[in-house]
Design a protein around this motif. Structure first.
Motif, PDB file in Angstrom:
ATOM      1  N   GLY A   1       0.895  -1.277  -0.010  1.00 24.09           N
ATOM      2  CA  GLY A   1       0.174   0.142   0.131  1.00 24.09           C
ATOM      3  C   GLY A   1       0.762   1.442  -0.070  1.00 24.09           C
ATOM      4  O   GLY A   1       2.035   1.271   0.078  1.00 24.09           O
ATOM      5  N   ASP A   2       0.220   2.341  -0.085  1.00 24.70           N
ATOM      6  CA  ASP A   2       0.925   3.525   0.010  1.00 24.70           C
ATOM      7  C   ASP A   2       1.655   4.071   1.277  1.00 24.70           C
ATOM      8  O   ASP A   2       2.666   4.602   1.137  1.00 24.70           O
ATOM      9  CB  ASP A   2      -0.194   4.882  -0.552  1.00 24.70           C
ATOM     10  CG  ASP A   2      -1.790   4.848   0.131  1.00 24.70           C
ATOM     11  OD1 ASP A   2      -2.004   3.638   0.394  1.00 24.70           O
ATOM     12  OD2 ASP A   2      -1.995   5.655   0.547  1.00 24.70           O
ATOM     13  N   GLY A   3       0.722   3.592   2.341  1.00 18.84           N
ATOM     14  CA  GLY A   3       1.428   3.642   3.530  1.00 18.84           C
ATOM     15  C   GLY A   3       2.708   2.748   3.706  1.00 18.84           C
ATOM     16  O   GLY A   3       3.572   3.388   4.308  1.00 18.84           O
TER      17      GLY A   3
ATOM     18  N   VAL B   1       2.342  -0.133  -6.406  1.00 14.80           N
ATOM     19  CA  VAL B   1       1.691   0.577  -5.005  1.00 14.80           C
ATOM     20  C   VAL B   1       0.150   0.647  -5.129  1.00 14.80           C
ATOM     21  O   VAL B   1      -0.182   1.205  -6.089  1.00 14.80           O
ATOM     22  CB  VAL B   1       2.357   1.988  -4.767  1.00 14.80           C
ATOM     23  CG1 VAL B   1       1.910   2.323  -3.690  1.00 14.80           C
ATOM     24  CG2 VAL B   1       3.885   1.932  -4.720  1.00 14.80           C
ATOM     25  N   HIS B   2      -0.438   0.190  -4.306  1.00 15.53           N
ATOM     26  CA  HIS B   2      -2.031   0.214  -4.310  1.00 15.53           C
ATOM     27  C   HIS B   2      -2.104   1.488  -3.539  1.00 15.53           C
ATOM     28  O   HIS B   2      -2.210   1.646  -2.325  1.00 15.53           O
ATOM     29  CB  HIS B   2      -2.679  -1.076  -3.460  1.00 15.53           C
ATOM     30  CG  HIS B   2      -2.238  -2.531  -3.980  1.00 15.53           C
ATOM     31  ND1 HIS B   2      -3.236  -3.378  -3.927  1.00 15.53           N
ATOM     32  CD2 HIS B   2      -1.200  -3.043  -4.469  1.00 15.53           C
ATOM     33  CE1 HIS B   2      -2.779  -4.451  -4.339  1.00 15.53           C
ATOM     34  NE2 HIS B   2      -1.448  -4.260  -4.751  1.00 15.53           N
ATOM     35  N   ASP B   3      -2.426   2.297  -4.444  1.00 16.51           N
ATOM     36  CA  ASP B   3      -2.307   3.818  -3.616  1.00 16.51           C
ATOM     37  C   ASP B   3      -3.807   4.342  -3.341  1.00 16.51           C
ATOM     38  O   ASP B   3      -4.580   4.722  -4.457  1.00 16.51           O
ATOM     39  CB  ASP B   3      -1.677   4.868  -4.837  1.00 16.51           C
ATOM     40  CG  ASP B   3      -1.567   6.159  -3.927  1.00 16.51           C
ATOM     41  OD1 ASP B   3      -2.076   6.289  -2.764  1.00 16.51           O
ATOM     42  OD2 ASP B   3      -0.913   7.131  -4.617  1.00 16.51           O
ATOM     43  N   ASN B   4      -4.385   3.843  -2.342  1.00 17.70           N
ATOM     44  CA  ASN B   4      -5.829   4.201  -1.998  1.00 17.70           C
ATOM     45  C   ASN B   4      -5.815   5.647  -1.141  1.00 17.70           C
ATOM     46  O   ASN B   4      -6.800   6.039  -0.598  1.00 17.70           O
ATOM     47  CB  ASN B   4      -6.556   3.140  -1.261  1.00 17.70           C
ATOM     48  CG  ASN B   4      -5.511   2.689  -0.130  1.00 17.70           C
ATOM     49  OD1 ASN B   4      -4.824   3.268   0.448  1.00 17.70           O
ATOM     50  ND2 ASN B   4      -6.232   1.462   0.351  1.00 17.70           N
ATOM     51  N   GLN B   5      -4.752   6.515  -0.944  1.00 17.53           N
ATOM     52  CA  GLN B   5      -4.668   7.511  -0.218  1.00 17.53           C
ATOM     53  C   GLN B   5      -5.106   7.480   1.065  1.00 17.53           C
ATOM     54  O   GLN B   5      -5.569   8.374   1.542  1.00 17.53           O
ATOM     55  CB  GLN B   5      -5.308   8.553  -0.993  1.00 17.53           C
ATOM     56  CG  GLN B   5      -4.729   8.790  -2.368  1.00 17.53           C
ATOM     57  CD  GLN B   5      -5.465   9.797  -3.274  1.00 17.53           C
ATOM     58  OE1 GLN B   5      -6.037   9.622  -3.908  1.00 17.53           O
ATOM     59  NE2 GLN B   5      -5.083  10.963  -2.688  1.00 17.53           N
ATOM     60  N   VAL B   6      -5.056   6.291   1.647  1.00 13.37           N
ATOM     61  CA  VAL B   6      -5.361   5.849   3.083  1.00 13.37           C
ATOM     62  C   VAL B   6      -4.855   4.710   3.717  1.00 13.37           C
ATOM     63  O   VAL B   6      -4.363   3.904   2.996  1.00 13.37           O
ATOM     64  CB  VAL B   6      -7.226   5.814   3.082  1.00 13.37           C
ATOM     65  CG1 VAL B   6      -7.435   4.644   2.584  1.00 13.37           C
ATOM     66  CG2 VAL B   6      -7.530   6.294   4.495  1.00 13.37           C
ATOM     67  N   TYR B   7      -4.920   4.718   5.084  1.00 16.92           N
ATOM     68  CA  TYR B   7      -4.510   3.506   5.720  1.00 16.92           C
ATOM     69  C   TYR B   7      -5.721   2.565   5.689  1.00 16.92           C
ATOM     70  O   TYR B   7      -6.741   2.856   6.484  1.00 16.92           O
ATOM     71  CB  TYR B   7      -3.699   3.794   7.312  1.00 16.92           C
ATOM     72  CG  TYR B   7      -2.635   4.112   6.975  1.00 16.92           C
ATOM     73  CD1 TYR B   7      -1.802   4.619   5.959  1.00 16.92           C
ATOM     74  CD2 TYR B   7      -1.659   4.237   8.179  1.00 16.92           C
ATOM     75  CE1 TYR B   7      -0.512   4.962   5.945  1.00 16.92           C
ATOM     76  CE2 TYR B   7      -0.641   4.800   8.127  1.00 16.92           C
ATOM     77  CZ  TYR B   7       0.278   5.216   7.163  1.00 16.92           C
ATOM     78  OH  TYR B   7       1.378   6.010   7.116  1.00 16.92           O
ATOM     79  N   GLY B   8      -5.743   1.598   4.946  1.00 13.49           N
ATOM     80  CA  GLY B   8      -7.092   0.723   5.051  1.00 13.49           C
ATOM     81  C   GLY B   8      -7.011  -0.142   6.313  1.00 13.49           C
ATOM     82  O   GLY B   8      -7.975  -0.294   7.056  1.00 13.49           O
ATOM     83  N   LEU B   9      -6.036  -1.162   6.376  1.00 13.29           N
ATOM     84  CA  LEU B   9      -6.122  -2.068   7.344  1.00 13.29           C
ATOM     85  C   LEU B   9      -6.105  -1.673   8.770  1.00 13.29           C
ATOM     86  O   LEU B   9      -6.939  -2.114   9.410  1.00 13.29           O
ATOM     87  CB  LEU B   9      -4.711  -2.992   7.187  1.00 13.29           C
ATOM     88  CG  LEU B   9      -4.667  -4.271   8.089  1.00 13.29           C
ATOM     89  CD1 LEU B   9      -5.566  -5.278   7.595  1.00 13.29           C
ATOM     90  CD2 LEU B   9      -3.122  -4.753   8.288  1.00 13.29           C
TER      91      LEU B   9
HETATM   92 MG   LIG Z   1      -3.462   2.453   1.602  1.00 14.52          MG
END
Ligand SMILES: [Mg+2]
Ligand SMILES: Cc1ncc(C[n+]2csc(CCOP(=O)(O)OP(=O)(O)O)c2C)c(N)n1
Ligand code: SF4
Lengths: 283, 565
Positions: A88-90, A114-122
């Motif tokens: 991820g992005d983080g 990079v799976h860039d979802n502009q957030v911390y998903g997990l």
């Molecule tokens: Mg993320």
């Protein structure tokens, strides 16, 4: 279904952008004619970092932020392997940001997705380095103070060998980028816009769809300065495609020049020979 | 028997090390055993460097305390080191003219640099100093000349000639003076010249790693481990070894884990501060059951501490570093020969059990040189233990021993799936708590078999008491024991190199040694506390030192006498 997909139960939220990414990546791998046993997927920790478990290949699911050094180590000693670091992005830009910078310098033949979802998903929705300023979350109830990180601009500023942006709502484009990146000899970074439908209510599928556009045919990805300019484009219009590439000698070729070896799976000399050689130096 | 100690002091860059090195080589060629250490004694000020060379015709394995000869390359040397010069010692070089009550009986003012200029280059100052030293000591200059010929062979005849002239210049300068003390009664030591080897701790660790088959070394420079990196780098082309300077210690350990997962024998090295950064990676190696060797060259802390000093303060840290529990080996070599063997064992055992092995060195071991009448490879490096898997391959198959057959990626149809999350037998992450218990037990039960592979401590029985120690202090403790024994105090020695896990058999035996006195380079007595925990017996008589300096035989003898009285 691609031979690179397996039957493991997927732990992502329905509608998450990761599903498309997973499908597109596994199709890209099979369309490239690769065998699962030749491929190693290395990841960190996060929602994105689970992806390798859903792919039929060798997997090293390591620590949060540390996929790039592991991928480097694998490729350095066995350059025959197709090594992809995915997270991820983080993970890639926050916790592991330093490794990204130095991997660009080393230029190993690995692909970083990079799976860039502009957030911390997990970890349930905190701001990430690519979250926009004033992004509100439980942890940042007043909105984030920092400005967002621009991975592609950073990579181009460091003369990265290959960098592209894809979008999980653009199947053909994304698959083509994956294929080019994996085939590229050298370090390739693919930043994938991957909507998180649960924690990012701003950068949704719709938000991206309204803004993304494919780079035109006549775009020259080999001019570093104009590519850098292009990489700054973000907001109302977001370009997709290969933004910059530069053919350079890769780490393992440079190592071959210096050490005369390609793979480092075994020592070159018998230990007795080494010892007899070294012993007089201590007299 | 002669047992002499020489200190050479000067500014960084003045050639202190070179003089120490050349002198040592000439001494071993004359049949003397040498022990030398860099920079141990001084209260450091602006770039002051010193080397101590102790030599004898009998084997020695520790540094001396009182000096017989002092070579001053700058005025500070006299100020700093003169207090430790013996009454009948001799001081040469740049000497202050101010008389002081503690002035030694012999002081010879020599301007090495001025003399070197006469030969056309300041660079000869070092060999002039060596010439002066061999003349004072009265050792065979023929052998010194031969050494110069050998050493400067590549540089050509002229350089050899000039160096020989420099040597003679130094000798002649001394001959103009009356030397009141005779240092040696014969010109040569007892060993046959040509049969002695000088080995430094870092060199030995580096050599051990190469012999073990290490082909990937990633590290971030940190004193005192950097010498190992330099040694391996200097041979990386010859033996085909990747030496990668990582961006930080986190990258270093993760790179090594990646290389090892792919099948290479990989290691990393650092000091305590860098090891702190590696802690999570250590757990990653443990959870993924990826073999790795990690060297921690200890120096005083916490934090940056004293970067160029020595310590034994990291034992408890490395025993428990990284969260939760997992098996690991902790070894602490006693000297360079042991370092060679320990490195090989570390790689073998790490590979066999698929566990991390931590080697504790320290600045004292790293930067000191020992003399051996033989160097040997006492351990046989083994090939990586791997299997060729098939489609049904399971990286974490549950087995009786806890060790799962290890396949390598890309070598067969088997897919190798490694995970830092708790995982199932294939390697996929799991939240099945029963499986978690099985996997945790699988990892933990390796400890019992690992115990069988650890070596018992060195033991020499004594009636009155037992000196207990670990790692690089062996030589000092050994000599202290001998001294005490000679003076009628019958003490024994119990010394650990394999520290963890301890073998079951020895636990009973350790409990029974007479009056243990645990000597350690830390405040709390970390080995003592480990032994207390493992044996349920108190080890509360302790001698601890944490000033950044190594133990010295004479001081220690007195301290041991005191605690026993
Ligand atoms: Mg993320
Ligand atoms: C050393 C460490 N710090 C923190 C965490 C907790 N953590 C796990 S994933 C994550 C962030 C995930 O964000 P990202 O990398 O963007 O992945 P996503 O879940 O969004 O796909 C954090 C903070 C961790 N696992 N390890
Ligand atoms: S939390 Fe977001 S990124 Fe994670 S699976 Fe759900 S939608 Fe996808």
């Amino acid at each position: 279904m691609s031979p690179f997909r397996n039957q493991i139960e997927i732990a992502w939220c329905p509608g998450c952008g990761n599903f498309n990414l997973l499908t597109d990546l596994s199709e890209a791998l099979s369309e490239l004619g690769l065998k699962p046993s030749q491929v190693v997927l290395v990841s960190g920790i996060g929602q994105a970092a689970k992806a390798p478990h859903y792919i039929q290949a060798n997997v090293f699911n390591g620590l949060h932020g540390r996929s790039i050094p592991v991928a480097f180590g694998i490729q350095a000693v066995n350059p025959e392997l197709t090594v992809i670091a995915e997270s991820g992005d983080g993970c890639m830009y926050g916790e592991g940001g330093n490794h990204l910078i130095h991997a660009i310098r080393r230029n190993p033949n690995i692909t970083v997705i990079v799976h860039d979802n502009q957030v911390y998903g997990l970890t349930k929705g905190q701001a990430s380095p690519t979250s926009e300023t004033d992004f509100v979350s439980k942890t940042q109830p007043l909105g984030t103070v920092s400005e967002s990180f621009h991975p592609i601009a950073l990579a181009i500023s460091q003369d990265v060998s290959f960098v592209a942006r894809g979008f999980t709502g653009d199947k053909e484009g994304l698959k083509s980028i994956f294929k080019q990146a994996i085939q590229w000899k050298g370090f390739s970074l693919v930043d994938v816009l991957q909507p998180c439908v649960t924690f990012n209510r701003i950068n949704t599928f719709g938000w991206y769809r309204d803004r993304v556009y494919p780079l035109p045919e006549e775009y020259d990805p080999e001019d570093q300065v104009s590519a850098f300019k292009k990489s700054l484009e973000w907001g109302d219009k977001i370009p997709l495609g290969v933004i910059y590439r530069h053919v350079k000698s890769v780490f393992s070729d440079r190592i071959f020049e210096k050490l005369g070896r390609k793979d480092f799976l075994n020592p070159t000399s018998n230990y007795q020979t080494v010892f007899e050689d070294e012993k007089p130096g201590f007299e | 028997m002669p047992d002499l100690t020489i200190t050479i002091g000067g500014e960084a860059g003045q050639g202190v090390q070179t003089i120490g090195e050349v002198l040592s080589r000439i001494l071993i060629r004359n049949g003397f055993y040498v022990f030398s250490i860099q920079d141990y004694h001084s209260r450091i000020r602006g770039g002051h460097n010193s080397v101590q060379v102790r030599f004898s015709d009998q084997p020695i394995q520790a540094i001396g305390t009182d000096m017989d000869l002092l070579v001053c390359l700058n005025p500070e040397t006299q100020e700093i080191h003169q207090p430790a010069l013996k009454k009948d010692g001799i001081m040469i070089g740049t000497i202050s003219s101010t008389p002081s009550p503690s002035l030694p009986s012999s002081m010879i003012s020599i301007h090495f640099n001025e003399m070197a200029k006469e030969l056309g280059n300041r660079i000869f100052a070092n060999i002039i100093a060596v010439g002066a030293l061999i003349e004072i000591l009265g050792i065979d200059e023929k052998i010194a000349e031969l050494y110069l010929e050998e050493n400067f062979q590549k540089k050509g005849k002229d350089i050899i000639r000039l160096n020989k002239e420099a040597l003679a210049l130094g000798q002649n300068e001394i001959r103009r003076h009356q030397i009141s003390r005779k240092f040696l009664d014969k010109r040569n030591g007892s060993q046959n010249p040509g049969n002695l080897f000088i080995v430094g701790g870092n060199e030995a660790l580096g050599l051990g790693a190469i012999l073990a088959g290490c082909t990937f070394y990633s590290a971030y420079p940190m004193t005192p481990s950097t010498g190992v990196m330099n040694f391996i780098s200097s041979r990386s082309k010859k033996y085909g070894i990747i030496v990668e300077q990582a961006e930080d210690e986190i990258a270093a350990i993760n790179m090594a884990i990646g290389a090892s997962y792919a099948g290479a024998k990989a290691m990393t090295a650092t000091s305590g501060g860098g090891f702190c950064l590696m802690a999570e990676g250590l757990g990653l190696a443990a959870m993924t059951e990826t073999p790795i060797v990690i060297l921690d060259g200890m120096r005083p802390g916490p934090s940056t501490g004293l970067p160029t000093r020595t310590s034994q303060g990291d034992l408890e840290f490395v025993l428990s570093a990284s969260h939760d529990e997992f098996p690991r080996f902790v070894f602490a070599p006693r000297d360079p020969q042991d370092a060679i063997d320990t490195m090989i064992r570390a790689f073998n055992l790490s590979d066999y059990f698929q566990v991390p092995v931590i080697i504790l060195s320290d600045q004292y071991l790293a930067d000191s040189n020992w003399t051996f009448s033989q160097i040997k490879v006492n351990e046989q490096p083994k090939n990586t233990q791997t299997v060729i898997g098939d489609q049904n391959y399971q990286r974490y198959a549950l087995t009786e021993s806890g060790i799962s057959p290890r396949a390598l990626p890309g070598m067969s149809d088997a897919l190798v799936i490694a995970d830092s999350d708790e995982h199932d037998e294939i390697g996929h992450l799991t939240e099945d708590l029963e499986l978690r218990v099985q996997m945790h037990q699988k990892r933990m039960k390796k400890i019992e078999k690992m115990r069988e592979k650890t070596r018992p401590p060195f033991y020499k029985a004594g009636k009155t008491a037992t000196i207990v120690g670990w790692g690089s202090t062996y030589g000092v403790l050994y000599e202290a024991r001998e001294k005490l024994a000679k003076s009628g105090v019958d003490v024994g020695l119990l010394h650990f190199n394999d520290i963890y896990p301890l073998s079951k058999d020895i636990l009973t035996f350790i409990k029974s040694v007479p009056q243990p006195v645990v000597v350690e380079g830390n405040y709390q007595g970390q080995l003592a506390r480990l032994l207390e925990r493992e044996t349920q017996t108190p080890f509360d008589c302790r001698i601890n030192r944490y000033d950044g300096r190594p133990f010295f035989v004479n001081e220690l003898v007195n301290q041991i006498r005191e605690v026993l009285s």
